[in-house]
Design an enzyme around this catalytic site. Structure first.
Site, PDB file in Angstrom:
ATOM      1  N   HIS A  31       1.948   0.442   8.169  1.00 52.31           N
ATOM      2  CA  HIS A  31       1.087   1.611   8.372  1.00 52.31           C
ATOM      3  C   HIS A  31       1.897   2.890   8.182  1.00 52.31           C
ATOM      4  O   HIS A  31       3.003   3.000   8.712  1.00 52.31           O
ATOM      5  CB  HIS A  31       0.479   1.612   9.777  1.00 52.31           C
ATOM      6  CG  HIS A  31      -0.635   0.630   9.944  1.00 52.31           C
ATOM      7  ND1 HIS A  31      -1.063   0.190  11.183  1.00 52.31           N
ATOM      8  CD2 HIS A  31      -1.419  -0.008   9.035  1.00 52.31           C
ATOM      9  CE1 HIS A  31      -2.059  -0.671  11.021  1.00 52.31           C
ATOM     10  NE2 HIS A  31      -2.289  -0.805   9.738  1.00 52.31           N
ATOM     11  N   LYS A  53       0.843  -1.192   0.000  1.00 56.91           N
ATOM     12  CA  LYS A  53       0.000   0.000   0.000  1.00 56.91           C
ATOM     13  C   LYS A  53       0.880   1.245   0.000  1.00 56.91           C
ATOM     14  O   LYS A  53       1.834   1.344   0.779  1.00 56.91           O
ATOM     15  CB  LYS A  53      -0.922  -0.015   1.225  1.00 56.91           C
ATOM     16  CG  LYS A  53      -2.069   0.977   1.134  1.00 56.91           C
ATOM     17  CD  LYS A  53      -3.078   0.720   2.228  1.00 56.91           C
ATOM     18  CE  LYS A  53      -4.273   1.653   2.083  1.00 56.91           C
ATOM     19  NZ  LYS A  53      -5.292   1.404   3.130  1.00 56.91           N
ATOM     20  N   HIS A  92      -9.069  -9.826   6.379  1.00 56.86           N
ATOM     21  CA  HIS A  92      -8.426  -8.737   7.104  1.00 56.86           C
ATOM     22  C   HIS A  92      -8.453  -8.989   8.611  1.00 56.86           C
ATOM     23  O   HIS A  92      -7.622  -8.456   9.344  1.00 56.86           O
ATOM     24  CB  HIS A  92      -9.091  -7.404   6.769  1.00 56.86           C
ATOM     25  CG  HIS A  92      -8.115  -6.270   6.666  1.00 56.86           C
ATOM     26  ND1 HIS A  92      -7.083  -6.241   5.757  1.00 56.86           N
ATOM     27  CD2 HIS A  92      -8.000  -5.116   7.378  1.00 56.86           C
ATOM     28  CE1 HIS A  92      -6.381  -5.129   5.902  1.00 56.86           C
ATOM     29  NE2 HIS A  92      -6.913  -4.433   6.888  1.00 56.86           N
TER      30      HIS A  92
END
Length: 321
Positions: free
Chosen positions: A296, A165, A270
């Site tokens: 993150h 991501k 998830h």
């Protein structure tokens, strides 16, 4: 005007620009959806003759009439901002006030280690291995699907997540329990590669322009998918290639396993990643390390797990103990 001299269509320009900027295929698909939706909402008017007023009306529609989630409304806004900034070269600027979709604060569903083991007992083969990695390594579903042979380091017991991501690479833990199954998977992958080479050598899909730089990468063991699709497909150029397994197949298998495990709070793929994070924090792992392992961008995202554990009050205890 000759067809070869016509300017490219708007959506073709959107796709071409996103590929130059190395946006993921999923982001490309999502942005194209919202841009088309925006155009249809305004009676197929060209975006170049519209502006902030029309964008504001569209976002109001999503929040008030469609009642979309806050993240969905933001996604639509990002797609339209991309269109005006990078394709039409007329940045929107301040579009004024509009109704914001509500952002309910919900804690993620997490499962105990025992519940996860029950779920895994209802999976077999590649699905079992993928679920094991989502829980044991904290991988996202799409990151698991995209694993290649080269991403597994048995000696250091780490998994390398490439272009995760935000298009960032990171490393995370390789659970020892999954090593035998991974080694077997790589052996099977090697046999399948040998078989493909004997029958024409269908290559795997490769990132960006790698195929031009390394012409044989698509048929080298290192670049093979650990979890390939069941059959080849055509890429954007019409070439026959082998892609990774589709995430929806894994989602279905995990959902069925969770139902079969008779959980009081069934979740999704998830949930396995959420449970990885809470288990590490429960063991005393510092939150910055967990943040890095999860990939993150902000530690605030990781802190949600401290609330799941009931440890978000800086050690304050109730007067009743």
């Amino acid at each position: 005007m000759d067809s070869h001299s016509r300017p490219p269509k708007l959506m073709d320009r959107v796709k071409a620009t996103m590929r130059v900027k190395r946006y993921s295929p999923r982001t490309e698909k999502t942005y194209c959806y919202w841009i088309r939706y925006f155009i249809r909402f305004h009676d197929v008017r060209h975006p170049a003759v519209m502006g902030g007023t029309e964008v504001r009306a569209f976002l109001e529609h999503l929040a008030v009439e469609r009642r979309v989630a806050a993240a969905t409304q933001n996604q639509a806004l990002n797609a339209i901002v991309f269109l005006y900034r990078h394709i039409l070269d007329q940045p929107l600027g301040d579009i004024g006030e509009f109704s914001r979709a509500k952002r309910p604060r919900r804690l993620p569903v997490v499962l105990s280690h025992e519940d996860i083991m029950r779920v895994l007992s209802h999976l077999a083969g590649p699905m079992h291995l993928m679920a094991t990695l989502m829980y044991g390594s904290g991988l996202r579903l799409i990151e698991t699907c995209r694993l290649r042979v080269r991403d597994i380091d048995f000696e250091r017991q780490i998994v390398t997540v490439r272009a995760g991501k935000g298009d960032k690479d990171r490393t995370t833990l390789l659970p020892a329990i999954s090593i035998p199954a991974l080694q077997q998977s790589i052996t099977v992958t090697n046999h399948r590669l040998d078989d493909r080479l004997q029958h024409g050598g269908v290559p795997v899909t490769l990132p960006h322009a790698l195929e031009r730089k390394y012409p044989n990468a698509g048929v080298s063991l290192a670049w093979q998918w650990l979890f390939p699709a069941s059959r080849p497909c055509f890429d954007d150029t019409g070439k026959v290639v082998l892609h990774h397994i589709h995430p929806s197949a894994v989602q279905r298998a995990v959902r069925h396993a969770m139902r079969a495990a008779s959980l009081t709070r069934p979740g999704s793929c998830h949930t396995l990643r959420h449970s990885f994070a809470t288990q590490l924090l429960n063991q005393g792992t510092d939150i910055r390390t967990v943040q890095e392992l999860l990939g993150h961008k902000s530690v605030e995202t990781t802190q949600i797990y401290t609330h799941v554990l009931g440890k978000g009050f800086a050690g304050v205890r109730s007067p009743l103990g």
